[in-house]
Design an enzyme around this catalytic site. Structure first.
Site, PDB file in Angstrom:
ATOM      1  N   GLY A  46       0.876  -1.227  -0.182  1.00 27.86           N
ATOM      2  CA  GLY A  46       0.203  -0.143   0.153  1.00 27.86           C
ATOM      3  C   GLY A  46       0.964   1.309  -0.062  1.00 27.86           C
ATOM      4  O   GLY A  46       2.013   1.162   0.506  1.00 27.86           O
ATOM      5  N   GLN A  51       2.981   9.846   1.681  1.00 27.10           N
ATOM      6  CA  GLN A  51       4.155   9.289   1.874  1.00 27.10           C
ATOM      7  C   GLN A  51       5.006   9.631   0.495  1.00 27.10           C
ATOM      8  O   GLN A  51       6.235   9.383   0.599  1.00 27.10           O
ATOM      9  CB  GLN A  51       3.937   7.736   1.747  1.00 27.10           C
ATOM     10  CG  GLN A  51       3.434   7.116   2.949  1.00 27.10           C
ATOM     11  CD  GLN A  51       3.444   5.774   2.764  1.00 27.10           C
ATOM     12  OE1 GLN A  51       2.320   5.043   2.431  1.00 27.10           O
ATOM     13  NE2 GLN A  51       4.335   5.094   3.135  1.00 27.10           N
ATOM     14  N   CYS A  88       6.134  -0.353   7.369  1.00 27.19           N
ATOM     15  CA  CYS A  88       5.678   0.832   6.497  1.00 27.19           C
ATOM     16  C   CYS A  88       6.908   1.142   5.543  1.00 27.19           C
ATOM     17  O   CYS A  88       8.094   1.325   6.127  1.00 27.19           O
ATOM     18  CB  CYS A  88       5.406   1.885   7.442  1.00 27.19           C
ATOM     19  SG  CYS A  88       4.787   3.455   6.494  1.00 27.19           S
ATOM     20  N   LEU A  89       6.576   1.712   4.419  1.00 25.73           N
ATOM     21  CA  LEU A  89       7.664   1.852   3.498  1.00 25.73           C
ATOM     22  C   LEU A  89       8.277   3.259   3.943  1.00 25.73           C
ATOM     23  O   LEU A  89       9.591   3.482   3.668  1.00 25.73           O
ATOM     24  CB  LEU A  89       7.007   2.259   2.014  1.00 25.73           C
ATOM     25  CG  LEU A  89       6.554   1.110   1.343  1.00 25.73           C
ATOM     26  CD1 LEU A  89       5.697   1.430   0.009  1.00 25.73           C
ATOM     27  CD2 LEU A  89       7.874  -0.043   1.206  1.00 25.73           C
ATOM     28  N   HIS A 130      -4.371   0.954   7.392  1.00 26.68           N
ATOM     29  CA  HIS A 130      -3.081   1.612   7.506  1.00 26.68           C
ATOM     30  C   HIS A 130      -2.946   2.787   6.599  1.00 26.68           C
ATOM     31  O   HIS A 130      -2.381   3.897   6.981  1.00 26.68           O
ATOM     32  CB  HIS A 130      -2.081   0.449   7.079  1.00 26.68           C
ATOM     33  CG  HIS A 130      -0.694   0.882   7.216  1.00 26.68           C
ATOM     34  ND1 HIS A 130       0.422   0.603   8.212  1.00 26.68           N
ATOM     35  CD2 HIS A 130       0.063   1.601   6.362  1.00 26.68           C
ATOM     36  CE1 HIS A 130       1.640   0.861   7.896  1.00 26.68           C
ATOM     37  NE2 HIS A 130       1.406   1.853   6.930  1.00 26.68           N
ATOM     38  N   GLU A 131      -3.491   2.723   5.379  1.00 24.64           N
ATOM     39  CA  GLU A 131      -3.278   3.611   4.299  1.00 24.64           C
ATOM     40  C   GLU A 131      -4.125   4.760   4.597  1.00 24.64           C
ATOM     41  O   GLU A 131      -3.795   5.967   4.464  1.00 24.64           O
ATOM     42  CB  GLU A 131      -3.636   3.239   2.932  1.00 24.64           C
ATOM     43  CG  GLU A 131      -2.708   2.012   2.440  1.00 24.64           C
ATOM     44  CD  GLU A 131      -1.176   2.500   2.708  1.00 24.64           C
ATOM     45  OE1 GLU A 131      -0.844   3.420   2.637  1.00 24.64           O
ATOM     46  OE2 GLU A 131      -0.411   1.407   2.995  1.00 24.64           O
ATOM     47  N   HIS A 134      -2.592   6.959   7.123  1.00 20.96           N
ATOM     48  CA  HIS A 134      -1.608   7.951   6.532  1.00 20.96           C
ATOM     49  C   HIS A 134      -2.344   9.238   6.030  1.00 20.96           C
ATOM     50  O   HIS A 134      -1.684  10.292   6.174  1.00 20.96           O
ATOM     51  CB  HIS A 134      -0.900   7.302   5.433  1.00 20.96           C
ATOM     52  CG  HIS A 134       0.466   6.354   5.678  1.00 20.96           C
ATOM     53  ND1 HIS A 134       1.260   6.670   6.236  1.00 20.96           N
ATOM     54  CD2 HIS A 134       0.681   5.250   5.395  1.00 20.96           C
ATOM     55  CE1 HIS A 134       2.275   5.817   6.439  1.00 20.96           C
ATOM     56  NE2 HIS A 134       1.738   4.736   5.959  1.00 20.96           N
TER      57      HIS A 134
HETATM   58 NI    NI Z   1       2.829   3.036   5.813  1.00 23.08          NI
END
Ligand code: NI
Length: 177
Positions: A46, A51, A88-89, A130-131, A134
């Site tokens: 995701g 991000q 998480c990225l 999760h997204e 963000h």
């Molecule tokens: Ni994340």
């Protein structure tokens, strides 16, 4: 299509609340394509606009063959509770066990600006939550106990001291999420 740079924890957009998308136009569609390409190259499941430094309510999810874009997503109902590990990225190398609702109802606009409603459960429901977090400036660490969060944040800061807050994604991937 283009690979976007990923903002890491410490970069301001990650803590911003993104604004609603007023019109789903070609620019948004291009942005969605870029988010997918970047997510795939970074080997994530995701990726949210925050991000990549864009504070608009747009995110993509790709869990196995289930790939979809979310514009102005809202989680309209939740059920159950389940605990599982997340990463998480934007916080590479840091993982934590997060308790979240097990089943959700998601309402959003698709890439064409059409509203849709999906009932989701399991890992994809977790990825969506999760997204959506963000887009509100929330990261998964915020769901952990204060003690655990402080521990992981200290580790993150120690490991990344002096490093840039934006990282390039290479087309061949190979980065862990
Ligand atoms: Ni994340």
């Amino acid at each position: 299509m283009a690979l976007l740079d990923i903002h890491l924890l410490g970069s301001a957009p990650l803590r911003a609340r993104s604004g609603e998308v007023a019109t789903v136009d070609d620019a948004i569609r291009q942005f969605i394509d870029d988010l997918f390409e970047t997510m795939d190259a970074a080997e994530g499941v995701g990726l949210a606009a925050n991000q990549v430094g864009v504070t608009q309510r747009v995110a993509v999810v790709g869990v196995e063959d289930d790939r979809f874009a979310m514009i102005n997503p809202v989680i309209t109902s939740v059920e159950g509770r389940v605990r599982a590990e997340e990463g998480c990225l934007s916080i590479p190398g840091i993982y934590g066990e997060v308790t979240r609702p097990e089943r959700i109802v998601l309402e959003a606009l698709d890439r064409d600006g059409q509203p849709y409603r999906r009932e989701l459960e399991g890992y994809v429901a977790r990825a969506v939550q999760h997204e959506v977090d963000h887009l509100d400036g929330v990261i998964f660490l915020d769901h952990l106990s204060l003690l655990k969060r402080e521990l992981l944040l200290r580790r993150w800061k120690k490991d990344h001291r002096g490093e840039p807050l934006i990282r390039k994604v290479s087309p061949e991937g190979g980065k862990k999420r």
